[in-house]
Design a protein around this motif. Structure first.
Motif, PDB file in Angstrom:
ATOM      1  N   ASP A  38     -70.328 -43.408  21.473  1.00 43.21           N
ATOM      2  CA  ASP A  38     -69.952 -44.664  22.141  1.00 43.21           C
ATOM      3  C   ASP A  38     -70.145 -44.602  23.658  1.00 43.21           C
ATOM      4  O   ASP A  38     -69.489 -45.313  24.408  1.00 43.21           O
ATOM      5  N   GLN A  39     -71.067 -43.760  24.122  1.00 44.42           N
ATOM      6  CA  GLN A  39     -71.329 -43.659  25.561  1.00 44.42           C
ATOM      7  C   GLN A  39     -71.750 -45.005  26.147  1.00 44.42           C
ATOM      8  O   GLN A  39     -71.263 -45.415  27.201  1.00 44.42           O
ATOM      9  N   GLU A  96     -68.190 -50.982  29.394  1.00 48.54           N
ATOM     10  CA  GLU A  96     -66.809 -51.317  29.747  1.00 48.54           C
ATOM     11  C   GLU A  96     -66.526 -50.986  31.205  1.00 48.54           C
ATOM     12  O   GLU A  96     -65.864 -51.752  31.926  1.00 48.54           O
ATOM     13  N   LEU A  97     -67.077 -49.849  31.658  1.00 47.31           N
ATOM     14  CA  LEU A  97     -66.884 -49.440  33.046  1.00 47.31           C
ATOM     15  C   LEU A  97     -67.556 -50.427  34.016  1.00 47.31           C
ATOM     16  O   LEU A  97     -66.988 -50.805  35.042  1.00 47.31           O
ATOM     17  N   MET A 129     -58.033 -45.863  30.593  1.00 42.74           N
ATOM     18  CA  MET A 129     -59.392 -45.346  30.401  1.00 42.74           C
ATOM     19  C   MET A 129     -59.408 -43.881  30.844  1.00 42.74           C
ATOM     20  O   MET A 129     -59.032 -43.574  31.977  1.00 42.74           O
ATOM     21  N   ILE A 170     -68.923 -39.703  32.010  1.00 40.03           N
ATOM     22  CA  ILE A 170     -69.108 -40.203  30.642  1.00 40.03           C
ATOM     23  C   ILE A 170     -70.308 -39.538  29.987  1.00 40.03           C
ATOM     24  O   ILE A 170     -70.252 -39.107  28.817  1.00 40.03           O
ATOM     25  N   SER A 227     -71.137 -38.324  23.078  1.00 40.40           N
ATOM     26  CA  SER A 227     -70.362 -39.239  22.233  1.00 40.40           C
ATOM     27  C   SER A 227     -71.269 -40.369  21.775  1.00 40.40           C
ATOM     28  O   SER A 227     -72.220 -40.748  22.467  1.00 40.40           O
ATOM     29  N   ASN A 244     -55.317 -48.239  32.836  1.00 43.38           N
ATOM     30  CA  ASN A 244     -55.782 -49.430  32.115  1.00 43.38           C
ATOM     31  C   ASN A 244     -55.167 -50.727  32.652  1.00 43.38           C
ATOM     32  O   ASN A 244     -54.744 -51.606  31.895  1.00 43.38           O
ATOM     33  N   ARG A 250     -68.836 -47.304  26.489  1.00 45.87           N
ATOM     34  CA  ARG A 250     -67.950 -46.902  27.580  1.00 45.87           C
ATOM     35  C   ARG A 250     -68.539 -47.282  28.943  1.00 45.87           C
ATOM     36  O   ARG A 250     -67.821 -47.747  29.844  1.00 45.87           O
TER      37      ARG A 250
END
Length: 404
Positions: A112-113, A119-120, A1, A105, A110, A57, A116
């Motif tokens: 896809d913020q 995911e975080l 990541m 981020i 972006s 990752n 992300r």
């Protein structure tokens, strides 16, 4: 990541901030200065590990705590710092990292913020759960081991103090291990639960009784607790003076299913031994009396009887010689023996005896007539042996003859 790599330059400032905040949660003065460097190293290791795992990752569910952090948790377990405080500190560290990572981020526009950040957050939840679980196991294992070894050491010192006779005892070493001063007056107590209590109830009842006793005994300072059986414990407390009547009422009012036997107050190491021995004798006397034993028994009040526990045959001979057929174990003779005890204590007064027994004066006269006529008891002569024999019957039920 990628955010893990971006966090790299920020780890020093995040670590410094977290050290300052953690010092407010767990002050250095509370855990001793020798742990300050270990705490700082533990925080730095944890921050560096999270950054490394994110950057490469690595599955957070497979990550083990850093060795330094594990050693720090073990040390705090031995210092008695609550586990909840430690877990809260880890949660705070996780929040600091998340705040910085989410800021990174959001700083990069972006589409896809949101993905992300999601995911975080998933990573953070998994990692924190893994960390808390691992640290919790390390803490509990070390705490149990330390308490067990400490209790074993305390028990060894107690045994040495009780068994050393008149030999020399390393008092400073004993006091350090026990956390208890020996250069003062001591009061020992034997506490045991009544039959029928479960194991869980026993632990609760013994602890509540210990707290009652500790609160009632003046003198300040801590106490020593030694487990002597599954349902028994022995206490030593600092005491110069002591109100047994008040504590007896408190224990009775509590409804706790226990018996408590107190020894004689004694000073210094010899007194530490003597009060334990006398408390044990008082307990043996109470056990001998069975269900008729009082809730609380004071050795000083029953010493003449407690000291005779090793002479059962002689006690039985004396009782039957003095009381004759009155030394039979049934309800009628027990009532008459109790009436006679009170009558003698009240110097042969029928009216005072009636008030104590809460019966009519004529009832007392009738019972005394039975004692003198049917059982041949002389109540108008020197009654020392008679009083003594009645006391033996009360405390040593085994001397009585079984009813026919």
């Amino acid at each position: 990541m990628w955010v893990g790599q971006a966090l790299g330059p920020l780890t020093v400032s995040i670590t410094d901030d977290l050290i300052r905040v953690t010092e407010q949660m767990i002050p250095v003065t509370d855990i001793a200065f020798d742990l300050a460097e270990m705490r700082a190293a533990s925080i730095a290791e944890n921050i560096a590990l999270v950054q490394y795992v994110l950057a490469n990752n690595i599955d957070p569910a497979t990550v083990a705590p850093p060795a330094g952090a594990a050693a720090y948790v073990q040390r705090l377990a031995r210092r008695g710092v609550p586990l909840t405080v430690l877990l809260r500190a880890y949660g705070l560290g996780q929040y600091q990292l998340l705040d910085a990572a989410i800021g990174l981020i959001l700083a990069v526009p972006s589409t896809d913020q949101a993905a992300r950040i999601a995911e975080l957050l998933k990573f953070a939840g998994t990692y924190l759960d893994r960390l808390n679980s691992s640290m919790g196991r390390i803490y509990e294992t070390e705490r149990d081991r330390w308490l067990s070894s400490r209790q074993a050491a305390r028990q060894q010192w107690i045994t040495r103090l009780l068994d050393d006779g008149d030999g020399d005892v390393d008092r400073p070493a004993a006091e350090a291990a026990l956390g208890y001063r020996l250069d003062r007056q001591h009061l020992a107590a034997e506490v045991w639960t009544l039959p029928g209590a479960t194991s869980t109830d026993t632990v609760r009842v013994l602890e509540q009784t210990r707290q009652l006793i500790a609160a009632a005994v003046p003198g300040g300072g801590t106490d020593i607790v030694a487990t002597t059986g599954d349902r028994d414990m022995r206490l030593w407390l600092p005491a110069e003076d002591f109100s047994l009547d008040r504590l007896t009422e408190q224990i009775k009012a509590s409804g706790l299913p226990v018996r408590v036997a107190f020894g004689s107050v004694g000073g210094g190491v010899p007194g530490f031994r003597r009060t334990a021995r006398s408390a044990a004798r008082a307990k043996a006397l109470a056990v001998s009396a069975g269900q008729a034993a009082p809730t609380v028994i004071d050795f000083d009040a029953v010493a003449p009887f407690a000291l005779l526990a090793d002479e059962p045959d002689e006690l039985a001979d004396l009782v039957h010689r003095v009381l004759g057929p009155l030394a039979v174990d049934n309800a009628k003779t027990e009532l008459l023996r109790h009436t006679l005890e009170v009558f003698l204590a009240e110097s042969g007064s029928y009216s005072r005896t009636a008030r104590v027994l809460q019966v009519h004066r004529n009832t007392v006269q009738y019972r005394v007539q039975q004692l003198t006529g049917r059982y041949g008891i002389a109540v108008d002569t020197d009654n020392f042996e008679l009083r003594f024999a009645l006391g033996v019957c009360r405390w040593y039920r085994h001397v009585l003859t079984a009813p026919i």
